[in-house]
Write an enzyme that holds these catalytic residues in place. Structure first.
Site, PDB file in Angstrom:
ATOM      1  N   HIS A  26      -3.000   6.428   4.517  1.00  0.00           N
ATOM      2  CA  HIS A  26      -1.553   6.540   4.755  1.00  0.00           C
ATOM      3  C   HIS A  26      -1.073   7.906   4.266  1.00  0.00           C
ATOM      4  O   HIS A  26      -1.476   8.370   3.195  1.00  0.00           O
ATOM      5  CB  HIS A  26      -0.789   5.482   3.958  1.00  0.00           C
ATOM      6  CG  HIS A  26      -0.907   4.090   4.482  1.00  0.00           C
ATOM      7  ND1 HIS A  26      -1.533   3.771   5.667  1.00  0.00           N
ATOM      8  CD2 HIS A  26      -0.451   2.906   3.988  1.00  0.00           C
ATOM      9  CE1 HIS A  26      -1.463   2.462   5.861  1.00  0.00           C
ATOM     10  NE2 HIS A  26      -0.815   1.910   4.852  1.00  0.00           N
ATOM     11  N   CYS A  58       0.806  -1.227   0.000  1.00  0.00           N
ATOM     12  CA  CYS A  58       0.000   0.000   0.000  1.00  0.00           C
ATOM     13  C   CYS A  58       0.840   1.279   0.000  1.00  0.00           C
ATOM     14  O   CYS A  58       0.596   2.205  -0.777  1.00  0.00           O
ATOM     15  CB  CYS A  58      -0.947   0.001   1.195  1.00  0.00           C
ATOM     16  SG  CYS A  58      -0.185  -0.507   2.749  1.00  0.00           S
TER      17      CYS A  58
END
Lengths: 349, 349
Positions: free
Chosen positions: A252, A132
């Site tokens: 994130h 990710c």
């Protein structure tokens, strides 16, 4: 072109945080699903999931379930991928694997469609979906590399707990509540479920994601380093990473320093470039306090980039702040996007 | 040597988050206080604070209150420092100022005792206490510079809300509680009280601390850049910073990349060096998941350093993770430490 009767898609790990997002993304993208097979461990089998108004029962993942499957989206852990991916491929499915099992395998393309969609042509049945934190960074860096070259990347991450699964989300919530109420806490999941010690994540920052390697970097950091080089086809790119887990549920963030090869590039040029880049939404207006934040990226497919500014000492150095929904572009959406690319490129037989 | 009857200390901003820590630190250090004068705005005056078992009433800060004061610790905001510091100095006090009012004034030493205690000798009545995020970084970098030289620093910060005062702490707690209960939130303080927009801090990360400058950096980032050069007496040191606010109550963390001048330095050498350095506690044992974290630094005076590792591409490049209590070494403790140094150096008349 899609098959006349639609694509037979399987989702392995259908009840997990990423698997659920894969199903929602297939739906929201209007993916040409002919049949959807939902697979999981024995523990989760039997659950019912609604897809396009239809109820589908999750089945136990066994090799025979991949008979007739065109595209299988895997997100059930590395060991399960290693066991089941060859079985699925044997039965004619193309596997898009969201674990780290095959990412660094030289026979497996590691794909972020905005960066290296062409690598799909050389697949041998398995395509790896990158980590990710890697995906969102390369989406922002690739346009820079294409226009001005790229030499060096130093990234510090600010990663959400959902990257560690649904149990980590619950741990963050329960712990936050307990601390606010002055109660004792008992960390059990983070930073790494299978590691020896567990630490408080609520109102804390943990500089460990995945286990440590002998060189002092964590596996997460090495994933960012090695995967970035592979996806961008730049084995000599200098990349360094420090990965940190935050008390954020989803989204994130990354503080990225990078050096281009050309002299005299301006931050305005980079902003113009990224504004027009595929998969990127520029949010960069400091005067009006516009910059990306995890709380604002949730549920969106794009990679959000802001705070682009030139280094004060190095004419070729720049800083930027990159945020994305780690369950979407970082996982489910990138996997479905790969599936869309496979259809577009005529690679689904 | 301390005066026979002890030092007359004044704390301006005595009821604030940092002021309270200053009082506690004077107490816990056994600072030779002869008399303690506590000062604040009109709003907070009248409160009673216990110091060494004695009750002291907080008084309104007016110039005459500095009559007879030897050392005045200021932490009540930059404008108040600008107004009151000359008044205190005029009356014979030495001011240790914890605001940004005088930090870059060339006639004012900017001091972190572990780094540049000698600069105290050239004071003209005012000594500036650096920005919290700067202090902990230079404590970790100075031993490196002394032994191996230093050329370049790139830091990404993970800063606690207490750096923005008591109201920001309350905002984090109230917001966290509201979000966990599914209630609406209404951000009013963070990222910057006096700026136009306010954003959610609970379960989020905000890449803005202090207001933006025209060059795209925030004032917080420029403080780290400029103050580091001044404290380390290295006007040509290359420093870059990205400062980010986290949902952490107390304890700033920093991901620091730096380049030394010497070839062939090992991370083991750096660990041995920092293990013996003043003001530093080394917490660096990845195999046992030992590294600094904000949740573990609260209430401690030291700067905690860990995750020291060599860059994989640059023999002179290193990464480390630096954590400290921003209210203590980042503010109250560094101020009291300066006061201790003033006594040690015979600078208190």
């Amino acid at each position: 072109m899609a098959k006349t009767n639609g694509i037979h898609v399987a989702v392995l790990g259908a009840t997990g945080a990423v698997g659920q997002q894969m199903i929602r993304t297939l739906e929201s993208r209007g993916f040409p699903v002919g049949k959807l097979t939902l697979l999981s461990s024995e523990r989760s089998a039997g659950k019912v999931v609604t897809f396009n108004g239809q109820e589908i029962t999750v089945e136990v993942a066994t090799p025979d379930k991949f008979e007739g499957v065109d595209i299988a989206l895997f997100s059930a852990g590395g060991n399960i991928s290693k066991e089941m991916a060859p079985e699925a491929v044997k039965r004619g499915a193309i596997v898009v694997d969201n674990t780290s099992a095959f990412r660094m395998d030289e026979n497996v393309p590691l794909v972020v469609p905005e960066v290296n969609e062409d690598a799909l042509h050389s697949h041998n049945g398995i395509i790896a979906n990158p980590n990710c934190s890697t995906i969102q960074m390369v989406v922002a860096l690739e346009p820079v590399r294409k226009s001005y070259g790229l030499n060096k990347v130093i990234v510090s991450t600010y990663q959400a707990v959902s990257g560690a699964g649904a149990a980590a989300i619950n741990e963050l919530k329960d712990q936050s509540k307990a601390i606010l109420e002055g109660k004792e806490i008992n960390p059990e999941i983070l930073p790494v479920k299978g590691d020896k010690k567990h630490y408080q994540i609520a109102f804390n920052a943990i500089p460990q994601i995945d286990k440590f390697q002998d060189n002092g970097f964590t596996f997460e950091e090495m994933k960012m380093i090695n995967e970035t080089k592979k996806i961008m086809s730049m084995p000599d790119l200098q990349v360094a990473a420090t990965c940190v887990r935050l008390p954020v549920e989803t989204g994130h963030s990354e503080s990225v320093y990078f050096e281009v090869l050309e002299n005299g590039v301006s931050s305005e040029q980079l902003k113009s470039l990224l504004k027009e880049s595929a998969g990127v939404t520029l949010q960069d207006d400091p005067a009006n306090q516009v910059y990306p934040m995890p709380a604002h990226c949730v549920g969106k497919n794009d990679v959000f980039v802001g705070r682009i500014r030139k280094d004060l000492d190095n004419d070729k150095g720049f800083h930027m702040w990159v945020v994305s929904d780690n369950l979407l572009k970082g996982a489910a959406w990138n996997s479905v996007q790969i599936a869309e690319s496979l259809i577009k490129l005529g690679l689904v037989k």
